[in-house]
Enzyme design. Sequence first.
Site, PDB file in Angstrom:
ATOM      1  N   GLU A 127      -4.696   2.565  -4.010  1.00 35.40           N
ATOM      2  CA  GLU A 127      -3.229   2.449  -4.060  1.00 35.40           C
ATOM      3  C   GLU A 127      -2.767   1.143  -3.420  1.00 35.40           C
ATOM      4  O   GLU A 127      -1.664   1.039  -2.924  1.00 35.40           O
ATOM      5  CB  GLU A 127      -2.599   3.677  -3.380  1.00 35.40           C
ATOM      6  CG  GLU A 127      -2.559   3.698  -1.862  1.00 35.40           C
ATOM      7  CD  GLU A 127      -3.920   3.876  -1.178  1.00 35.40           C
ATOM      8  OE1 GLU A 127      -4.954   3.681  -1.828  1.00 35.40           O
ATOM      9  OE2 GLU A 127      -3.918   4.190   0.022  1.00 35.40           O
ATOM     10  N   ASP A 136       0.861  -1.187   0.000  1.00 35.92           N
ATOM     11  CA  ASP A 136       0.000   0.000   0.000  1.00 35.92           C
ATOM     12  C   ASP A 136       0.901   1.242   0.000  1.00 35.92           C
ATOM     13  O   ASP A 136       1.759   1.390   0.886  1.00 35.92           O
ATOM     14  CB  ASP A 136      -0.899  -0.011   1.246  1.00 35.92           C
ATOM     15  CG  ASP A 136      -1.945   1.074   1.213  1.00 35.92           C
ATOM     16  OD1 ASP A 136      -3.121   0.764   0.930  1.00 35.92           O
ATOM     17  OD2 ASP A 136      -1.599   2.253   1.470  1.00 35.92           O
TER      18      ASP A 136
HETATM   19  N1  LIG Z   1      -4.392   9.199  -8.784  1.00 34.08           N
HETATM   20  C1  LIG Z   1      -5.196   8.246  -8.319  1.00 34.08           C
HETATM   21  N2  LIG Z   1      -5.567   8.294  -7.027  1.00 34.08           N
HETATM   22  C2  LIG Z   1      -6.365   7.333  -6.553  1.00 34.08           C
HETATM   23  C3  LIG Z   1      -6.831   6.290  -7.356  1.00 34.08           C
HETATM   24  N3  LIG Z   1      -7.615   5.475  -6.594  1.00 34.08           N
HETATM   25  C4  LIG Z   1      -7.623   6.007  -5.364  1.00 34.08           C
HETATM   26  N4  LIG Z   1      -6.864   7.118  -5.293  1.00 34.08           N
HETATM   27  C5  LIG Z   1      -6.594   8.000  -4.159  1.00 34.08           C
HETATM   28  O1  LIG Z   1      -5.766   7.352  -3.218  1.00 34.08           O
HETATM   29  C6  LIG Z   1      -5.908   8.030  -2.002  1.00 34.08           C
HETATM   30  C7  LIG Z   1      -5.878   7.027  -0.856  1.00 34.08           C
HETATM   31  O2  LIG Z   1      -5.908   7.746   0.327  1.00 34.08           O
HETATM   32  P1  LIG Z   1      -5.842   7.064   1.755  1.00 34.08           P
HETATM   33  O3  LIG Z   1      -6.712   5.820   1.747  1.00 34.08           O
HETATM   34  O4  LIG Z   1      -6.117   8.084   2.786  1.00 34.08           O
HETATM   35  O5  LIG Z   1      -4.376   6.502   1.859  1.00 34.08           O
HETATM   36  P2  LIG Z   1      -2.999   7.266   1.987  1.00 34.08           P
HETATM   37  O6  LIG Z   1      -3.115   8.744   1.764  1.00 34.08           O
HETATM   38  O7  LIG Z   1      -2.022   6.544   1.108  1.00 34.08           O
HETATM   39  O8  LIG Z   1      -2.608   6.996   3.478  1.00 34.08           O
HETATM   40  P3  LIG Z   1      -1.899   5.754   4.088  1.00 34.08           P
HETATM   41  O9  LIG Z   1      -2.283   4.561   3.289  1.00 34.08           O
HETATM   42  O10 LIG Z   1      -2.397   5.661   5.484  1.00 34.08           O
HETATM   43  O11 LIG Z   1      -0.436   6.002   4.039  1.00 34.08           O
HETATM   44  C8  LIG Z   1      -7.211   8.826  -2.064  1.00 34.08           C
HETATM   45  O12 LIG Z   1      -6.898  10.196  -2.124  1.00 34.08           O
HETATM   46  C9  LIG Z   1      -7.823   8.372  -3.387  1.00 34.08           C
HETATM   47  O13 LIG Z   1      -8.522   9.428  -4.031  1.00 34.08           O
HETATM   48  C10 LIG Z   1      -6.439   6.276  -8.737  1.00 34.08           C
HETATM   49  O14 LIG Z   1      -6.793   5.407  -9.515  1.00 34.08           O
HETATM   50  N5  LIG Z   1      -5.616   7.262  -9.162  1.00 34.08           N
END
Ligand SMILES: Nc1nc2c(ncn2[C@@H]2O[C@H](COP(=O)(O)OP(=O)(O)OP(=O)(O)O)[C@@H](O)[C@H]2O)c(=O)[nH]1
Length: 416
Positions: A333, A290
């Site tokens: 992610e 992740d």
């Molecule tokens: N660019 C992009 N962003 C995505 C996609 N799918 C999800 N996201 C973003 O990934 C982010 C995940 O955020 P969080 O679940 O808070 O995870 P994080 O910021 O990595 O925090 P931690 O995992 O705790 O380190 C969100 O802002 C989603 O909008 C995608 O296909 N493309």
Amino acid sequence: MTRWCLGGRHLPMLAIPGYAGPSPLAQALLPMTLDPPTLSAVLLVQLVVLATALPLMTGLRRGAPVVWATAALWVQAGSWLAVLATGWAGEAAAALSYALGSLSFVLTLRAVEGWLGPRPLMRWAWGLPLALVVVFAIGHDVPWLRRGVSNLLMATSLAVLVLGLLAPAPTAPAASRRWRWVLATPMALLGLLTLARGVLGLDASADYPSLRGGHPIALGVLTVGSFATVLSALAFLAAWRGEAEALLEAAAQTDPLTGLDNRRALEQRGDALIANARRHGDTLLALMIDLDHFKQVNDRHGHAQGDAVLVLLADILRELMRPGDCAARLGGEEFVVLLGRTRSDGAEAFDRRLREALQARAPEALGFFVDFSAGWSVLRPGDRDVHDLLQRADAALYLAKGDGRGCLRGEPGGAP
Ligand SMILES: Nc1nc2c(ncn2[C@@H]2O[C@H](COP(=O)(O)OP(=O)(O)OP(=O)(O)O)[C@@H](O)[C@H]2O)c(=O)[nH]1
């Protein structure tokens, strides 16, 4: 009296001087007027209609094989037009009809190759229409060349096509067997009749079955040619449907951004990998990955750069895993890799290589560094399916996030 008629009207253009109607044997077998030009004209109309209908039915997003198949039908139509024209255009039209006929079978083979994968003798097959042109060029007044060798070359084109249809195709879906046989059967029959014409054509004293005469073999060629045409179009449609189904199936199992497997494919492949590992007494390791603070990446650098991070990580995963392993994007992610014949020390090695590659390539590819947390689990005897394995990898990932991110943790309780 001239017997050539189409719709009750005599077509003098098609009249063959000296033709006295079907032979007694043909009349005994089929007590009706099956005159060759009418059959040829019907065949031509059938081909034109099917060649027009095929692209309309398959739509604009058809693949290359349908384009080859459509070309084959048009070229075959050209060949029968030339057969009809031999009455007044003579040997040039005959040469054209043979060359186009042979070319149409090669084009069909090319379409079949697109659906089934590499076919035997494909490269050589292109030489057959050329060889026919040469035979007519040098043998237009040598009957055994013009009638015998030309038909033998045509029969060879059909044999190569039948071989291409029935040769093993390991990458093709099992359902393709049905349309392959539907197409191969009339083509084989047509090949045998053409072979018979070639053998009779080699013997100057034999009664040669000209396609403009009423010889039973000539009527056989025209009749089989007619249903071979219809069956070809049906087989092409079935093959195209199989192609479309395979594309849909692949799309339903693929993450569109990264091209990795999606969750659905991971579940299928994961259960297959578990079954395989148990059968061979092997280990299976799941690594859940992740990206850290990915929300901040999106917020600071924009969504497009966020996507670029996901694609970079996917590319590196693909490069690092071994054939037979599986990498999937679960969503957002979060990624999973399933590594066959790998224990916990393998998890550490894979995690280290992944981290090093990401740190080395991110600055140039993205302009900034990214990091990830990861958790691993190893297949246990009590695991019912891949969900049980992933649940523990997820718990380990949770530990890694809790321990400050940017690290790898093993499943709670350690390796079995
Ligand atoms: N660019 C992009 N962003 C995505 C996609 N799918 C999800 N996201 C973003 O990934 C982010 C995940 O955020 P969080 O679940 O808070 O995870 P994080 O910021 O990595 O925090 P931690 O995992 O705790 O380190 C969100 O802002 C989603 O909008 C995608 O296909 N493309």
